[in-house]
Design a protein around this motif. Structure first.
Motif, PDB file in Angstrom:
ATOM      1  N   VAL A  89     146.513  -4.805 -33.321  1.00 56.78           N
ATOM      2  CA  VAL A  89     145.399  -5.075 -34.272  1.00 56.78           C
ATOM      3  C   VAL A  89     144.845  -6.404 -34.327  1.00 56.78           C
ATOM      4  O   VAL A  89     143.801  -6.742 -35.103  1.00 56.78           O
ATOM      5  CB  VAL A  89     145.970  -4.466 -35.644  1.00 56.78           C
ATOM      6  N   GLY A  90     145.481  -7.336 -33.658  1.00 54.58           N
ATOM      7  CA  GLY A  90     145.001  -8.597 -33.532  1.00 54.58           C
ATOM      8  C   GLY A  90     145.997  -9.805 -33.028  1.00 54.58           C
ATOM      9  O   GLY A  90     147.024  -9.403 -32.341  1.00 54.58           O
ATOM     10  N   SER A  91     145.291 -10.960 -33.028  1.00 55.21           N
ATOM     11  CA  SER A  91     146.386 -12.114 -32.680  1.00 55.21           C
ATOM     12  C   SER A  91     146.355 -13.176 -33.483  1.00 55.21           C
ATOM     13  O   SER A  91     145.490 -13.508 -34.594  1.00 55.21           O
ATOM     14  CB  SER A  91     145.877 -12.617 -31.384  1.00 55.21           C
ATOM     15  N   LEU A  92     147.554 -13.967 -33.564  1.00 57.04           N
ATOM     16  CA  LEU A  92     147.651 -15.422 -34.305  1.00 57.04           C
ATOM     17  C   LEU A  92     147.385 -16.328 -33.201  1.00 57.04           C
ATOM     18  O   LEU A  92     148.205 -16.353 -32.222  1.00 57.04           O
ATOM     19  CB  LEU A  92     148.820 -15.181 -35.062  1.00 57.04           C
ATOM     20  N   LYS A  93     146.627 -17.356 -33.655  1.00 53.76           N
ATOM     21  CA  LYS A  93     146.305 -18.560 -32.675  1.00 53.76           C
ATOM     22  C   LYS A  93     146.549 -19.681 -33.397  1.00 53.76           C
ATOM     23  O   LYS A  93     146.274 -19.938 -34.578  1.00 53.76           O
ATOM     24  CB  LYS A  93     145.060 -18.556 -31.892  1.00 53.76           C
ATOM     25  N   LEU A  94     147.499 -20.783 -32.923  1.00 53.70           N
ATOM     26  CA  LEU A  94     147.609 -22.053 -33.325  1.00 53.70           C
ATOM     27  C   LEU A  94     146.391 -22.913 -32.898  1.00 53.70           C
ATOM     28  O   LEU A  94     146.285 -23.497 -31.876  1.00 53.70           O
ATOM     29  CB  LEU A  94     148.864 -22.625 -33.069  1.00 53.70           C
ATOM     30  N   VAL A  95     145.422 -23.264 -34.029  1.00 51.78           N
ATOM     31  CA  VAL A  95     144.329 -24.010 -34.036  1.00 51.78           C
ATOM     32  C   VAL A  95     144.295 -25.208 -34.696  1.00 51.78           C
ATOM     33  O   VAL A  95     144.370 -25.025 -35.852  1.00 51.78           O
ATOM     34  CB  VAL A  95     142.955 -23.192 -34.016  1.00 51.78           C
ATOM     35  N   GLY A  96     144.610 -26.458 -34.211  1.00 49.86           N
ATOM     36  CA  GLY A  96     144.690 -27.602 -34.958  1.00 49.86           C
ATOM     37  C   GLY A  96     145.619 -27.829 -35.973  1.00 49.86           C
ATOM     38  O   GLY A  96     145.463 -28.167 -37.044  1.00 49.86           O
ATOM     39  N   GLY A  97     146.977 -27.263 -35.701  1.00 46.63           N
ATOM     40  CA  GLY A  97     148.243 -27.205 -36.442  1.00 46.63           C
ATOM     41  C   GLY A  97     147.927 -25.989 -37.499  1.00 46.63           C
ATOM     42  O   GLY A  97     148.944 -25.878 -38.364  1.00 46.63           O
ATOM     43  N   VAL A  98     146.963 -25.236 -37.562  1.00 47.38           N
ATOM     44  CA  VAL A  98     146.952 -24.028 -38.477  1.00 47.38           C
ATOM     45  C   VAL A  98     146.897 -22.616 -37.703  1.00 47.38           C
ATOM     46  O   VAL A  98     146.235 -22.726 -36.748  1.00 47.38           O
ATOM     47  CB  VAL A  98     145.662 -24.178 -39.312  1.00 47.38           C
ATOM     48  N   TRP A  99     147.606 -21.802 -38.233  1.00 47.63           N
ATOM     49  CA  TRP A  99     147.621 -20.386 -37.572  1.00 47.63           C
ATOM     50  C   TRP A  99     146.203 -19.759 -38.118  1.00 47.63           C
ATOM     51  O   TRP A  99     146.147 -19.589 -39.414  1.00 47.63           O
ATOM     52  CB  TRP A  99     148.986 -19.681 -37.810  1.00 47.63           C
ATOM     53  N   LYS A 100     145.643 -19.296 -37.376  1.00 51.65           N
ATOM     54  CA  LYS A 100     144.363 -18.203 -37.447  1.00 51.65           C
ATOM     55  C   LYS A 100     144.581 -16.966 -36.967  1.00 51.65           C
ATOM     56  O   LYS A 100     145.038 -16.692 -35.705  1.00 51.65           O
ATOM     57  CB  LYS A 100     143.233 -19.127 -37.073  1.00 51.65           C
TER      58      LYS A 100
ATOM     59  N   LYS B  13     142.788 -13.313 -35.952  1.00 47.42           N
ATOM     60  CA  LYS B  13     141.637 -12.594 -35.334  1.00 47.42           C
ATOM     61  C   LYS B  13     141.929 -11.231 -35.057  1.00 47.42           C
ATOM     62  O   LYS B  13     142.874 -10.832 -34.294  1.00 47.42           O
ATOM     63  CB  LYS B  13     141.406 -13.326 -33.912  1.00 47.42           C
ATOM     64  N   ALA B  14     141.328 -10.344 -35.769  1.00 46.53           N
ATOM     65  CA  ALA B  14     141.294  -9.081 -35.651  1.00 46.53           C
ATOM     66  C   ALA B  14     140.849  -8.550 -34.259  1.00 46.53           C
ATOM     67  O   ALA B  14     139.908  -8.907 -33.862  1.00 46.53           O
ATOM     68  CB  ALA B  14     140.792  -8.412 -36.751  1.00 46.53           C
ATOM     69  N   MET B  15     141.432  -7.392 -33.966  1.00 44.09           N
ATOM     70  CA  MET B  15     140.822  -6.892 -32.493  1.00 44.09           C
ATOM     71  C   MET B  15     140.782  -5.327 -32.730  1.00 44.09           C
ATOM     72  O   MET B  15     141.194  -4.574 -33.749  1.00 44.09           O
ATOM     73  CB  MET B  15     142.054  -6.970 -31.487  1.00 44.09           C
ATOM     74  N   GLY B  16     139.664  -4.683 -32.267  1.00 39.93           N
ATOM     75  CA  GLY B  16     139.572  -3.307 -32.232  1.00 39.93           C
ATOM     76  C   GLY B  16     139.204  -2.837 -30.764  1.00 39.93           C
ATOM     77  O   GLY B  16     138.859  -3.369 -29.802  1.00 39.93           O
ATOM     78  N   TYR B  17     139.380  -1.457 -30.860  1.00 36.57           N
ATOM     79  CA  TYR B  17     139.217  -0.827 -29.370  1.00 36.57           C
ATOM     80  C   TYR B  17     138.328   0.508 -29.626  1.00 36.57           C
ATOM     81  O   TYR B  17     138.480   1.037 -30.693  1.00 36.57           O
ATOM     82  CB  TYR B  17     140.515  -0.526 -28.678  1.00 36.57           C
ATOM     83  N   ASP B  18     137.478   0.710 -28.529  1.00 39.61           N
ATOM     84  CA  ASP B  18     136.686   1.817 -28.673  1.00 39.61           C
ATOM     85  C   ASP B  18     137.446   3.051 -27.937  1.00 39.61           C
ATOM     86  O   ASP B  18     138.598   3.079 -27.773  1.00 39.61           O
ATOM     87  CB  ASP B  18     135.405   1.654 -27.974  1.00 39.61           C
ATOM     88  N   ALA B  19     136.977   4.210 -28.221  1.00 38.19           N
ATOM     89  CA  ALA B  19     137.438   5.297 -27.875  1.00 38.19           C
ATOM     90  C   ALA B  19     138.070   5.446 -26.245  1.00 38.19           C
ATOM     91  O   ALA B  19     139.111   6.177 -25.847  1.00 38.19           O
ATOM     92  CB  ALA B  19     136.749   6.711 -28.015  1.00 38.19           C
TER      93      ALA B  19
END
Length: 70
Positions: free
Chosen positions: A47-58, A60-66
Motif C-alpha cells: 500500500v505504500g512506502s516510508l522514506k527517511l527524508v532529512g531525518g523525518v519519515w514520510k 507515500k501511498a502506492m496504487g496499482y491498476d487492474a
C-alpha cells in the motif's frame, strides 16, 4: 528508523490491486534499505512506502491498476 514487525509465516508480500473495502491490519513494514521501508497490509498487499527524508519519515501511498501497473 521504525522497527519492523515480524511477519507471520503465512505473510506473502504482493504487488497489485488492493480489493475495495477496509484494509487488513496491522500494517507490516519490510526493510528495503536503511532509509526506506515497504508498507504492506496484514494479508500482504503493498500500500505504500516510508522514506527517511532529512531525518523525518514520510509515507507515500502506492496504487496499482487492474493489470498490476503502479
Amino acid at each position: 528508523m521504525p522497527t519492523p514487525l515480524s511477519a507471520p509465516p503465512t505473510f506473502a508480500p504482493t504487488y497489485g490491486p488492493v480489493p475495495p473495502g477496509p484494509l487488513a491490519g496491522p500494517l507490516r513494514l519490510l526493510p528495503v534499505s536503511a532509509g526506506a521501508m515497504a508498507v504492506h497490509t496484514a494479508t500482504g498487499a503493498h500500500v505504500g512506502s516510508l522514506k527517511l527524508v532529512g531525518g523525518v519519515w514520510k509515507f507515500k501511498a502506492m496504487g496499482y491498476d487492474a493489470a498490476g501497473r503502479m
